[in-house]
Design a protein around this motif. Structure first.
Motif, PDB file in Angstrom:
ATOM      1  N   LEU A 147       0.898  -1.147  -0.099  1.00  0.00           N
ATOM      2  CA  LEU A 147      -0.033  -0.066   0.006  1.00  0.00           C
ATOM      3  C   LEU A 147       0.576   1.284  -0.075  1.00  0.00           C
ATOM      4  CD1 LEU A 147      -2.735  -0.971   2.398  1.00  0.00           C
ATOM      5  CD2 LEU A 147      -2.770  -0.716   0.091  1.00  0.00           C
ATOM      6  N   SER A 148       0.381   2.327  -0.794  1.00  0.00           N
ATOM      7  CA  SER A 148       1.066   3.592  -0.649  1.00  0.00           C
ATOM      8  C   SER A 148       0.813   4.008   0.683  1.00  0.00           C
ATOM      9  CB  SER A 148       0.178   4.326  -1.528  1.00  0.00           C
ATOM     10  OG  SER A 148       0.729   5.605  -1.532  1.00  0.00           O
ATOM     11  N   GLU A 149       1.956   5.137   0.852  1.00  0.00           N
ATOM     12  CA  GLU A 149       1.621   5.913   2.144  1.00  0.00           C
ATOM     13  C   GLU A 149       0.822   7.056   1.935  1.00  0.00           C
ATOM     14  OE1 GLU A 149       5.528   7.701   2.934  1.00  0.00           O
ATOM     15  OE2 GLU A 149       6.604   5.871   2.921  1.00  0.00           O
ATOM     16  N   ASN A 150       0.357   7.428   0.683  1.00  0.00           N
ATOM     17  CA  ASN A 150      -0.812   8.299   0.443  1.00  0.00           C
ATOM     18  C   ASN A 150      -2.274   7.655   0.554  1.00  0.00           C
ATOM     19  OD1 ASN A 150      -2.510   9.599  -1.139  1.00  0.00           O
ATOM     20  ND2 ASN A 150      -0.876  11.066  -1.576  1.00  0.00           N
ATOM     21  N   GLN A 151      -3.079   8.077   1.569  1.00  0.00           N
ATOM     22  CA  GLN A 151      -4.277   7.392   1.733  1.00  0.00           C
ATOM     23  C   GLN A 151      -5.132   7.736   0.444  1.00  0.00           C
ATOM     24  OE1 GLN A 151      -4.932   5.154   3.761  1.00  0.00           O
ATOM     25  NE2 GLN A 151      -2.836   5.463   4.594  1.00  0.00           N
ATOM     26  N   ASN A 152      -5.159   8.597  -0.413  1.00  0.00           N
ATOM     27  CA  ASN A 152      -5.963   8.930  -1.415  1.00  0.00           C
ATOM     28  C   ASN A 152      -5.472   7.905  -2.577  1.00  0.00           C
ATOM     29  OD1 ASN A 152      -7.243  10.983  -0.581  1.00  0.00           O
ATOM     30  ND2 ASN A 152      -6.119  12.731  -1.365  1.00  0.00           N
ATOM     31  N   VAL A 153      -4.371   7.639  -2.655  1.00  0.00           N
ATOM     32  CA  VAL A 153      -3.773   6.534  -3.545  1.00  0.00           C
ATOM     33  C   VAL A 153      -4.667   5.164  -3.149  1.00  0.00           C
ATOM     34  CG1 VAL A 153      -2.089   5.173  -4.540  1.00  0.00           C
ATOM     35  CG2 VAL A 153      -1.975   7.822  -4.261  1.00  0.00           C
ATOM     36  N   LEU A 204      -7.137   4.644  -1.515  1.00  0.00           N
ATOM     37  CA  LEU A 204      -8.685   4.812  -1.700  1.00  0.00           C
ATOM     38  C   LEU A 204      -8.896   4.780  -3.020  1.00  0.00           C
ATOM     39  CD1 LEU A 204     -11.555   4.878  -0.454  1.00  0.00           C
ATOM     40  CD2 LEU A 204     -11.176   7.367  -0.288  1.00  0.00           C
ATOM     41  N   ALA A 205      -8.340   5.095  -3.883  1.00  0.00           N
ATOM     42  CA  ALA A 205      -8.449   5.223  -5.378  1.00  0.00           C
ATOM     43  C   ALA A 205      -8.322   3.803  -5.738  1.00  0.00           C
ATOM     44  CB  ALA A 205      -7.359   6.225  -5.989  1.00  0.00           C
ATOM     45  N   ARG A 206      -7.265   3.344  -5.333  1.00  0.00           N
ATOM     46  CA  ARG A 206      -7.105   1.584  -5.769  1.00  0.00           C
ATOM     47  C   ARG A 206      -8.301   0.920  -5.489  1.00  0.00           C
ATOM     48  NH1 ARG A 206      -0.632   0.920  -4.695  1.00  0.00           N
ATOM     49  NH2 ARG A 206      -0.014   1.990  -6.471  1.00  0.00           N
ATOM     50  N   LEU A 207      -8.644   0.923  -4.156  1.00  0.00           N
ATOM     51  CA  LEU A 207      -9.999   0.236  -3.554  1.00  0.00           C
ATOM     52  C   LEU A 207     -11.035   0.684  -4.455  1.00  0.00           C
ATOM     53  CD1 LEU A 207     -11.253  -1.352  -1.417  1.00  0.00           C
ATOM     54  CD2 LEU A 207     -11.698   0.593  -0.312  1.00  0.00           C
ATOM     55  N   LEU A 208     -11.523   1.945  -4.744  1.00  0.00           N
ATOM     56  CA  LEU A 208     -12.532   2.345  -5.670  1.00  0.00           C
ATOM     57  C   LEU A 208     -12.455   1.706  -6.931  1.00  0.00           C
ATOM     58  CD1 LEU A 208     -12.779   5.900  -4.358  1.00  0.00           C
ATOM     59  CD2 LEU A 208     -14.690   4.229  -4.134  1.00  0.00           C
ATOM     60  N   GLU A 209     -11.077   1.642  -7.609  1.00  0.00           N
ATOM     61  CA  GLU A 209     -11.051   1.111  -8.828  1.00  0.00           C
ATOM     62  C   GLU A 209     -11.408  -0.395  -8.837  1.00  0.00           C
ATOM     63  OE1 GLU A 209      -7.460   0.320 -12.432  1.00  0.00           O
ATOM     64  OE2 GLU A 209      -7.062   1.346 -10.406  1.00  0.00           O
ATOM     65  N   HIS A 249     -14.937   8.048  -9.111  1.00  0.00           N
ATOM     66  CA  HIS A 249     -14.329   8.444  -8.075  1.00  0.00           C
ATOM     67  C   HIS A 249     -12.849   8.140  -7.921  1.00  0.00           C
ATOM     68  CE1 HIS A 249     -18.282   9.657  -6.722  1.00  0.00           C
ATOM     69  NE2 HIS A 249     -18.793   8.162  -7.156  1.00  0.00           N
ATOM     70  N   SER A 250     -12.264   7.002  -8.290  1.00  0.00           N
ATOM     71  CA  SER A 250     -11.242   6.599  -8.516  1.00  0.00           C
ATOM     72  C   SER A 250     -10.237   7.618  -9.086  1.00  0.00           C
ATOM     73  CB  SER A 250     -10.898   5.195  -8.940  1.00  0.00           C
ATOM     74  OG  SER A 250      -9.418   5.035  -8.923  1.00  0.00           O
ATOM     75  N   LEU A 251     -10.795   7.885 -10.179  1.00  0.00           N
ATOM     76  CA  LEU A 251      -9.944   8.951 -11.221  1.00  0.00           C
ATOM     77  C   LEU A 251      -9.833  10.372 -10.392  1.00  0.00           C
ATOM     78  CD1 LEU A 251      -8.498   9.556 -13.835  1.00  0.00           C
ATOM     79  CD2 LEU A 251     -10.858  10.078 -14.787  1.00  0.00           C
ATOM     80  N   ALA A 252     -10.936  10.706  -9.864  1.00  0.00           N
ATOM     81  CA  ALA A 252     -10.875  11.994  -9.266  1.00  0.00           C
ATOM     82  C   ALA A 252      -9.903  12.166  -8.016  1.00  0.00           C
ATOM     83  CB  ALA A 252     -12.172  12.404  -8.704  1.00  0.00           C
ATOM     84  N   LEU A 253      -9.864  11.089  -7.162  1.00  0.00           N
ATOM     85  CA  LEU A 253      -8.720  11.148  -6.121  1.00  0.00           C
ATOM     86  C   LEU A 253      -7.299  10.883  -6.872  1.00  0.00           C
ATOM     87  CD1 LEU A 253     -10.296   8.525  -3.728  1.00  0.00           C
ATOM     88  CD2 LEU A 253      -9.556  10.792  -3.210  1.00  0.00           C
ATOM     89  N   LEU A 254      -7.261  10.108  -7.818  1.00  0.00           N
ATOM     90  CA  LEU A 254      -5.832  10.147  -8.536  1.00  0.00           C
ATOM     91  C   LEU A 254      -5.475  11.439  -9.159  1.00  0.00           C
ATOM     92  CD1 LEU A 254      -5.956   6.588 -10.296  1.00  0.00           C
ATOM     93  CD2 LEU A 254      -4.416   7.407  -8.089  1.00  0.00           C
ATOM     94  N   GLU A 255      -6.178  12.160  -9.570  1.00  0.00           N
ATOM     95  CA  GLU A 255      -5.925  13.393 -10.302  1.00  0.00           C
ATOM     96  C   GLU A 255      -5.667  14.526  -9.020  1.00  0.00           C
ATOM     97  OE1 GLU A 255      -8.594  13.860 -14.298  1.00  0.00           O
ATOM     98  OE2 GLU A 255      -9.762  13.909 -12.496  1.00  0.00           O
ATOM     99  N   ASN A 262      -4.227  13.848  -6.240  1.00  0.00           N
ATOM    100  CA  ASN A 262      -3.116  13.208  -5.787  1.00  0.00           C
ATOM    101  C   ASN A 262      -1.980  13.743  -6.614  1.00  0.00           C
ATOM    102  OD1 ASN A 262      -1.139  11.915  -3.743  1.00  0.00           O
ATOM    103  ND2 ASN A 262      -0.917  10.650  -5.740  1.00  0.00           N
ATOM    104  N   HIS A 263      -2.193  13.793  -8.232  1.00  0.00           N
ATOM    105  CA  HIS A 263      -1.402  14.129  -9.311  1.00  0.00           C
ATOM    106  C   HIS A 263      -1.050  15.564  -9.198  1.00  0.00           C
ATOM    107  CE1 HIS A 263       0.770  13.747 -13.053  1.00  0.00           C
ATOM    108  NE2 HIS A 263       0.004  14.709 -13.428  1.00  0.00           N
ATOM    109  N   LYS A 264      -2.260  16.292  -8.920  1.00  0.00           N
ATOM    110  CA  LYS A 264      -2.020  17.940  -8.969  1.00  0.00           C
ATOM    111  C   LYS A 264      -1.282  18.102  -7.579  1.00  0.00           C
ATOM    112  CE  LYS A 264      -5.033  21.873  -8.615  1.00  0.00           C
ATOM    113  NZ  LYS A 264      -3.764  22.954  -8.272  1.00  0.00           N
ATOM    114  N   LEU A 265      -1.654  17.453  -6.492  1.00  0.00           N
ATOM    115  CA  LEU A 265      -1.004  18.025  -5.222  1.00  0.00           C
ATOM    116  C   LEU A 265       0.674  17.751  -5.402  1.00  0.00           C
ATOM    117  CD1 LEU A 265      -3.461  16.797  -2.578  1.00  0.00           C
ATOM    118  CD2 LEU A 265      -2.639  19.243  -3.209  1.00  0.00           C
ATOM    119  N   ASP A 266       0.753  16.435  -5.792  1.00  0.00           N
ATOM    120  CA  ASP A 266       2.464  16.053  -5.917  1.00  0.00           C
ATOM    121  C   ASP A 266       3.017  17.094  -7.016  1.00  0.00           C
ATOM    122  OD1 ASP A 266       2.232  13.779  -4.384  1.00  0.00           O
ATOM    123  OD2 ASP A 266       2.721  12.401  -5.952  1.00  0.00           O
ATOM    124  N   ASN A 267       2.503  17.344  -8.187  1.00  0.00           N
ATOM    125  CA  ASN A 267       2.943  18.439  -8.910  1.00  0.00           C
ATOM    126  C   ASN A 267       3.320  19.856  -8.414  1.00  0.00           C
ATOM    127  OD1 ASN A 267       3.518  16.583 -10.795  1.00  0.00           O
ATOM    128  ND2 ASN A 267       1.738  16.844 -11.818  1.00  0.00           N
TER     129      ASN A 267
END
Length: 120
Positions: free
Chosen positions: A27-33, A35-40, A47-53, A55-60
């Motif tokens: 599992l990732s250290e990031n809970q959004n990731v 949860l996104a994997r679980l939802l997928e 919903h999974s895509l929204a969480l991954l997006e 996370n991608h925006k925050l990381d960048n």
């Protein structure tokens, strides 16, 4: 639904050395990731895509992720946006990915496929 971290790493060889688990099993250290994997996994692709997006925006915004990390993020975004039937986002992430991977012949057909159909 409750889930927890299960480490599949364990002493698996005859010398008792720890054998590393396969990529994607931890599992990732990031809970959004997570949860996104679980939802997928249960078919909640939007919903999974929204969480991954997010996370991608925050990381960048917060840090400069390594190239490998960005490639993994973009690959996951492409997979989930494809499952969510969002070809515009698939095209967007494929375009970003093509800038990081220097194998244009490999990506050219997929990029053309995603982006040409996204514009229609």
């Amino acid at each position: 639904m409750v889930y927890s971290h299960i480490d599949l790493t364990g002493p698996e060889n005859k010398y008792g050395r720890m054998k590393e688990g396969k990529v994607g099993y931890h599992l990732s250290e990031n809970q959004n990731v997570n949860l996104a994997r679980l939802l997928e996994s249960v078919g909640e692709f939007d919903h999974s895509l929204a969480l991954l997006e997010l996370n991608h925006k925050l990381d960048n915004d917060l840090k400069v992720p390594s190239s490998i990390e960005r490639i993994r993020q973009l690959d996951r975004l492409i997979q989930v946006s494809s499952k969510a039937c969002d070809r515009v986002k698939s095209c967007q992430y494929y375009t970003e990915l093509s800038k990081l991977i220097h194998e244009p012949e490999y990506l050219k057909s997929n990029l053309k496929n995603y982006c040409d159909t996204a514009k229609q």
